[in-house]
Write a protein that holds these residues in place. Structure first.
Motif, PDB file in Angstrom:
ATOM      1  N   ARG A  89       0.543   3.610  -6.708  1.00 43.45           N
ATOM      2  CA  ARG A  89       1.396   3.791  -5.533  1.00 43.45           C
ATOM      3  C   ARG A  89       2.798   4.225  -5.948  1.00 43.45           C
ATOM      4  O   ARG A  89       3.441   5.032  -5.281  1.00 43.45           O
TER       5      ARG A  89
ATOM      6  N   ASP B 283      -0.203   0.979   2.893  1.00 43.42           N
ATOM      7  CA  ASP B 283       0.179   1.143   1.491  1.00 43.42           C
ATOM      8  C   ASP B 283       1.308   2.153   1.330  1.00 43.42           C
ATOM      9  O   ASP B 283       2.217   1.967   0.524  1.00 43.42           O
ATOM     10  N   GLU B 284       1.237   3.235   2.080  1.00 44.99           N
ATOM     11  CA  GLU B 284       2.266   4.268   1.992  1.00 44.99           C
ATOM     12  C   GLU B 284       3.526   3.901   2.765  1.00 44.99           C
ATOM     13  O   GLU B 284       4.557   4.536   2.608  1.00 44.99           O
TER      14      GLU B 284
ATOM     15  N   ARG C  98      -9.694  -0.104   3.320  1.00 49.27           N
ATOM     16  CA  ARG C  98      -9.421   0.898   2.289  1.00 49.27           C
ATOM     17  C   ARG C  98     -10.540   1.916   2.227  1.00 49.27           C
ATOM     18  O   ARG C  98     -11.703   1.585   2.377  1.00 49.27           O
TER      19      ARG C  98
ATOM     20  N   SER D  23      -0.082   3.779   8.085  1.00 48.79           N
ATOM     21  CA  SER D  23      -0.751   3.605   6.797  1.00 48.79           C
ATOM     22  C   SER D  23       0.060   2.597   5.991  1.00 48.79           C
ATOM     23  O   SER D  23       1.201   2.869   5.606  1.00 48.79           O
TER      24      SER D  23
ATOM     25  N   LYS E 194       1.970  11.709  -0.463  1.00 45.42           N
ATOM     26  CA  LYS E 194       1.651  10.613   0.451  1.00 45.42           C
ATOM     27  C   LYS E 194       1.831  11.061   1.902  1.00 45.42           C
ATOM     28  O   LYS E 194       0.979  10.802   2.760  1.00 45.42           O
TER      29      LYS E 194
ATOM     30  N   GLU F 254      -4.803   2.266   3.791  1.00 42.48           N
ATOM     31  CA  GLU F 254      -4.291   3.410   3.045  1.00 42.48           C
ATOM     32  C   GLU F 254      -4.870   4.677   3.654  1.00 42.48           C
ATOM     33  O   GLU F 254      -5.860   4.636   4.379  1.00 42.48           O
ATOM     34  N   SER F 255      -4.257   5.813   3.346  1.00 35.55           N
ATOM     35  CA  SER F 255      -4.741   7.081   3.886  1.00 35.55           C
ATOM     36  C   SER F 255      -5.557   7.875   2.884  1.00 35.55           C
ATOM     37  O   SER F 255      -6.223   8.842   3.251  1.00 35.55           O
ATOM     38  N   SER F 256      -5.505   7.493   1.610  1.00 42.54           N
ATOM     39  CA  SER F 256      -6.249   8.188   0.561  1.00 42.54           C
ATOM     40  C   SER F 256      -6.357   7.265  -0.642  1.00 42.54           C
ATOM     41  O   SER F 256      -5.533   6.362  -0.810  1.00 42.54           O
ATOM     42  N   ASP F 257      -7.380   7.493  -1.487  1.00 44.56           N
ATOM     43  CA  ASP F 257      -7.460   6.707  -2.722  1.00 44.56           C
ATOM     44  C   ASP F 257      -6.696   7.370  -3.864  1.00 44.56           C
ATOM     45  O   ASP F 257      -6.556   6.787  -4.936  1.00 44.56           O
ATOM     46  N   TYR F 258      -6.212   8.589  -3.641  1.00 42.56           N
ATOM     47  CA  TYR F 258      -5.401   9.299  -4.635  1.00 42.56           C
ATOM     48  C   TYR F 258      -6.065   9.277  -6.014  1.00 42.56           C
ATOM     49  O   TYR F 258      -5.416   9.052  -7.033  1.00 42.56           O
TER      50      TYR F 258
END
Length: 232
Positions: free
Chosen positions: A114, A155-156, A231, A153, A122, A32-36
């Motif tokens: 997500r 997840d995105e 992650r 990435s 995203k 992923e690129s971020s945990d948001y």
């Protein structure tokens, strides 16, 4: 994220591509690129603000006795009105708190998070992470500034390509649309290895045209193996 066969195929594709160009291709795949982490808070707060509206839609009303009926004095009616108003306010605050907690917990669950994270956010985080990696992995340190980062990435389900100035100055940005589309298509089919190898091949075609290899002097300045990031 990748199996051994996919890793070997990507490395071989990079090695073959770099025989045709002085460009240096560097592949990274991240979970992923971020945990948001702001998403549950934002959704919880947004839904909590709807608490009073929910009470109104549910037909909840604040009422007090009529001063002309039952012999109530104006002071008594005023006291009961104040009590009713406080009760309604406390009820609304409690409802808002419960909504905030419930929605916050729900949207903190990864699959839901997500789903409710806006796509533009995203895209921005994927682009930001790719640029950070380009700098931290020293891709700008190649001799002719021909480093090219291919970043995925998972997840995105998004990809980003960052090219150093030795490449970016010669290749139009839209030229990379084809390789990136092939890469994303592979991810969506749950075949990231195939997506990577096809994207690398298409990138090599572009790089060979604009920054061709010098047969007498074409050092391998960056690792050919794909980097996998867990992650954040």
């Amino acid at each position: 994220m990748l199996n051994d066969e996919e890793r070997r195929a990507i490395e071989a594709a990079v090695r073959e591509a770099e025989t045709r160009t002085s460009g240096e291709i560097y592949c990274v795949v991240a979970a992923e690129s971020s945990d948001y982490r702001e998403i549950p808070l934002a959704w919880g707060a947004a839904v909590a603000l709807l608490g009073p509206a929910i009470l109104l839609l549910a037909g909840v009303e604040v009422s007090v006795p009529d001063a002309l009926e039952g012999g109530w004095s104006a002071a008594q009616v005023g006291d009961m009105a104040a009590t009713a108003a406080r009760g309604a306010l406390v009820g609304a605050v409690i409802l808002q708190g419960l909504l905030f907690i419930a929605v916050g917990f729900l949207t903190a669950w990864a699959p839901v998070k997500r789903l409710v994270t806006p796509r533009p956010l995203k895209r921005a985080r994927v682009r930001q992470r790719a640029r950070e990696l380009f700098l931290t992995r020293n891709l700008s340190a190649t001799r002719a500034r021909t480093g090219v980062l291919i970043y995925v990435s998972m997840d995105e389900r998004m990809a980003e390509l960052v090219a150093d100035e030795g490449v970016a100055d010669r290749v139009e940005a839209k030229a990379w649309d084809g390789p990136m589309a092939a890469l994303v298509a592979g991810i969506k089919r749950a075949r990231p290895g195939e997506g990577f190898t096809e994207a690398i091949r298409l990138c090599a075609d572009i790089l060979a045209e604009h920054v061709p290899a010098d047969a007498a002097d074409n050092p391998n300045e960056l690792p050919d193996s794909v980097v996998e990031l867990p992650r954040v």
